[in-house]
Design a protein around this motif. Structure first.
Motif, short mmCIF file in Angstrom:
data_model
loop_
_atom_site.label_atom_id
_atom_site.label_comp_id
_atom_site.label_asym_id
_atom_site.label_seq_id
_atom_site.Cartn_x
_atom_site.Cartn_y
_atom_site.Cartn_z
N PRO A 40 0.83 -1.19 0.00
CA PRO A 40 0.00 0.00 0.00
C PRO A 40 0.87 1.24 0.00
O PRO A 40 1.95 1.25 0.56
N ALA A 41 0.39 2.33 -0.62
CA ALA A 41 1.13 3.58 -0.57
C ALA A 41 1.06 4.15 0.84
O ALA A 41 0.00 4.16 1.46
N PHE A 42 2.19 4.60 1.37
CA PHE A 42 2.23 5.13 2.72
C PHE A 42 2.40 6.64 2.69
O PHE A 42 2.11 7.31 1.71
N GLY A 43 2.90 7.20 3.80
CA GLY A 43 2.92 8.64 3.99
C GLY A 43 3.95 9.36 3.15
O GLY A 43 4.68 8.77 2.36
N ALA A 44 3.99 10.69 3.35
CA ALA A 44 4.92 11.52 2.61
C ALA A 44 6.35 11.04 2.83
O ALA A 44 6.82 10.98 3.96
N HIS A 45 7.01 10.67 1.76
CA HIS A 45 8.38 10.18 1.84
C HIS A 45 9.26 11.25 2.49
O HIS A 45 9.09 12.44 2.21
N PRO A 46 10.21 10.88 3.42
CA PRO A 46 10.65 9.53 3.74
C PRO A 46 9.86 8.83 4.83
O PRO A 46 10.28 7.78 5.33
N LEU A 47 8.72 9.38 5.25
CA LEU A 47 7.92 8.74 6.29
C LEU A 47 7.21 7.50 5.76
O LEU A 47 6.83 7.44 4.59
N ILE A 48 7.05 6.51 6.63
CA ILE A 48 6.16 5.39 6.36
C ILE A 48 4.79 5.68 6.96
O ILE A 48 3.76 5.37 6.39
N THR A 49 4.77 6.32 8.14
CA THR A 49 3.52 6.71 8.78
C THR A 49 2.74 7.67 7.87
O THR A 49 3.28 8.67 7.41
N ASP A 51 -0.24 10.50 6.92
CA ASP A 51 -0.91 11.64 7.53
C ASP A 51 -2.27 11.79 6.87
O ASP A 51 -2.61 11.08 5.93
N THR A 52 -3.11 12.71 7.38
CA THR A 52 -4.46 12.85 6.86
C THR A 52 -4.57 13.85 5.72
O THR A 52 -5.67 14.09 5.21
N GLY A 53 -3.45 14.45 5.31
CA GLY A 53 -3.48 15.45 4.25
C GLY A 53 -3.88 14.87 2.90
O GLY A 53 -3.56 13.72 2.58
N THR A 54 -4.60 15.66 2.12
CA THR A 54 -5.00 15.27 0.76
C THR A 54 -4.60 16.38 -0.22
O THR A 54 -4.23 17.48 0.19
N GLN A 55 -4.71 16.10 -1.50
CA GLN A 55 -4.22 17.00 -2.53
C GLN A 55 -5.16 18.18 -2.79
O GLN A 55 -4.72 19.25 -3.21
N GLY A 56 -6.44 17.99 -2.57
CA GLY A 56 -7.44 18.98 -2.97
C GLY A 56 -8.07 18.59 -4.30
O GLY A 56 -7.42 17.98 -5.16
N ASN A 136 -7.46 21.23 15.44
CA ASN A 136 -6.21 20.77 14.83
C ASN A 136 -6.08 19.25 14.82
O ASN A 136 -4.99 18.71 14.66
N VAL A 137 -7.20 18.54 14.98
CA VAL A 137 -7.22 17.07 14.93
C VAL A 137 -8.02 16.61 13.72
O VAL A 137 -9.09 17.15 13.43
N SER A 138 -7.50 15.63 13.00
CA SER A 138 -8.21 15.07 11.85
C SER A 138 -7.96 13.57 11.79
O SER A 138 -6.95 13.06 12.27
N VAL A 139 -8.91 12.86 11.20
CA VAL A 139 -8.86 11.39 11.11
C VAL A 139 -9.21 10.98 9.68
O VAL A 139 -10.12 11.54 9.06
N ALA A 140 -8.47 9.99 9.17
CA ALA A 140 -8.70 9.49 7.82
C ALA A 140 -8.67 7.97 7.82
O ALA A 140 -8.05 7.34 8.69
N VAL A 141 -9.30 7.40 6.82
CA VAL A 141 -9.24 5.96 6.58
C VAL A 141 -8.63 5.74 5.21
O VAL A 141 -8.86 6.51 4.28
N LYS A 142 -7.82 4.69 5.10
CA LYS A 142 -7.12 4.46 3.84
C LYS A 142 -7.17 2.97 3.46
O LYS A 142 -6.35 2.17 3.91
N PRO A 143 -8.12 2.57 2.63
CA PRO A 143 -8.14 1.21 2.10
C PRO A 143 -7.27 1.12 0.85
O PRO A 143 -7.06 2.12 0.15
N GLY A 144 -6.78 -0.07 0.56
CA GLY A 144 -5.94 -0.24 -0.63
C GLY A 144 -5.91 -1.69 -1.09
O GLY A 144 -6.25 -2.61 -0.33
N LEU A 167 -6.11 3.17 9.55
CA LEU A 167 -6.74 4.30 10.22
C LEU A 167 -5.64 5.28 10.61
O LEU A 167 -4.63 4.88 11.22
N VAL A 168 -5.80 6.55 10.26
CA VAL A 168 -4.77 7.56 10.45
C VAL A 168 -5.33 8.73 11.26
O VAL A 168 -6.43 9.21 10.97
#
Length: 279
Positions: A40-49, A51-56, A136-144, A167-168
């Protein structure tokens, strides 16, 4: 959150002396799982964790990432060079779809013999939906899902279709950022590995300046090999530099802090965001 971080930190300290493994380095990861695992695609490189950010809505992001891993154990030397292209697209302001296309090159030297395997890995398709935001709290779900496009005979793929669910949670307290990432990975495969894997990780970011972000990532994943009791745990330290509003360069190093994890992996990536603003 503090209990999860404490447990991971304790495990890291107790196992820091042992950096031996024969698992190849994984990309797409976040990655960094061994070839043949779900990707599955993970977080912003170099992170594996994640985040809840999206592109818009209507915005694209293209990431080109590379990871060079090295392993040594009782006369065996292994180098893995993993690359991936990750294309993200904002279907809505709070919903992205992501396509990950990985490529791996593994070189193993043992008893004077050198073997090289290279090729396409298992292609991944993910979605990320940020369904909760308050303050300043957000939650996302990421299926893949991942498709069996890699050559399983060379260890480049699982040989089966797989899926994952994460779950992020992100907490933004500028200049600090905190991200928790927990998930389930289905690992159907032809390699007699475990069929179910669990991932837990925690990332910390610090904005030194508007264009400089320092990152740290601590996580653990169920070891895929049957009979291996220790989880595959890692620590990542790195940074992200924003050359412009829409172009980032990142770098980092990942160290294994448990027996099943790769000794050391060097991380490098580029991210380019485009489209949407004038539409």
């Amino acid at each position: 959150m503090s209990m999860s971080l404490g447990a991971l930190a304790t495990d890291a300290v107790m196992t820091l002396r042992s950096f031996r493994s024969r698992i190849a380095v994984r990309l797409a990861l976040a990655a960094a799982l061994a070839p043949g695992l779900p990707l599955p695609a993970f977080g912003a490189h170099p992170l594996i964790t994640e985040d809840t950010g999206t592109q818009g809505k209507g915005r694209f992001q293209l990431e080109l990432v590379a990871e060079l891993g090295h392993e040594e154990e009782r006369g065996l030397h292994e180098d893995a060079f993993d690359r991936a292209a990750v294309l993200s697209y904002g279907l809505r302001d709070d919903l992205d779809v992501l396509l990950t296309v990985p490529h791996t090159r593994n070189v193993v030297q043992e008893n004077g013999l050198r073997t090289t395997d290279r090729g396409l890995g298992d292609v991944g398709l993910d979605a990320k939906w940020r369904f909760f935001e308050k303050g300043n709290v957000s939650v996302a779900v990421k299926p893949g899902v991942t498709f069996a496009t890699g050559d399983e005979d060379k260890g480049l793929g699982a040989g089966e279709f797989n899926y994952s669910l994460f779950l992020v949670t992100s907490f933004d307290n500028n200049p600090w950022g905190y991200h928790i990432h927990i998930g389930y990975l289905r690992n159907r495969n032809v390699h007699d590995e475990r069929n179910v894997l669990h991932h837990t990780s925690l990332a910390l970011t610090y904005a030194v300046k508007e264009d400089w972000l320092l990152v740290a990532d601590l996580g653990t994943l169920t070891a895929p090999e049957r009979g291996v009791d220790d989880n595959s745990s890692f620590l990542i330290l790195g940074g992200i530099y924003s050359v412009s509003e829409d172009f980032d360069v990142d770098f980092g190093v990942k160290r294994g802090v448990s027996e099943p994890e790769t000794d050391v992996t060097w991380l490098l990536g580029l991210a380019w965001r485009f489209g949407g603003k004038d539409t």
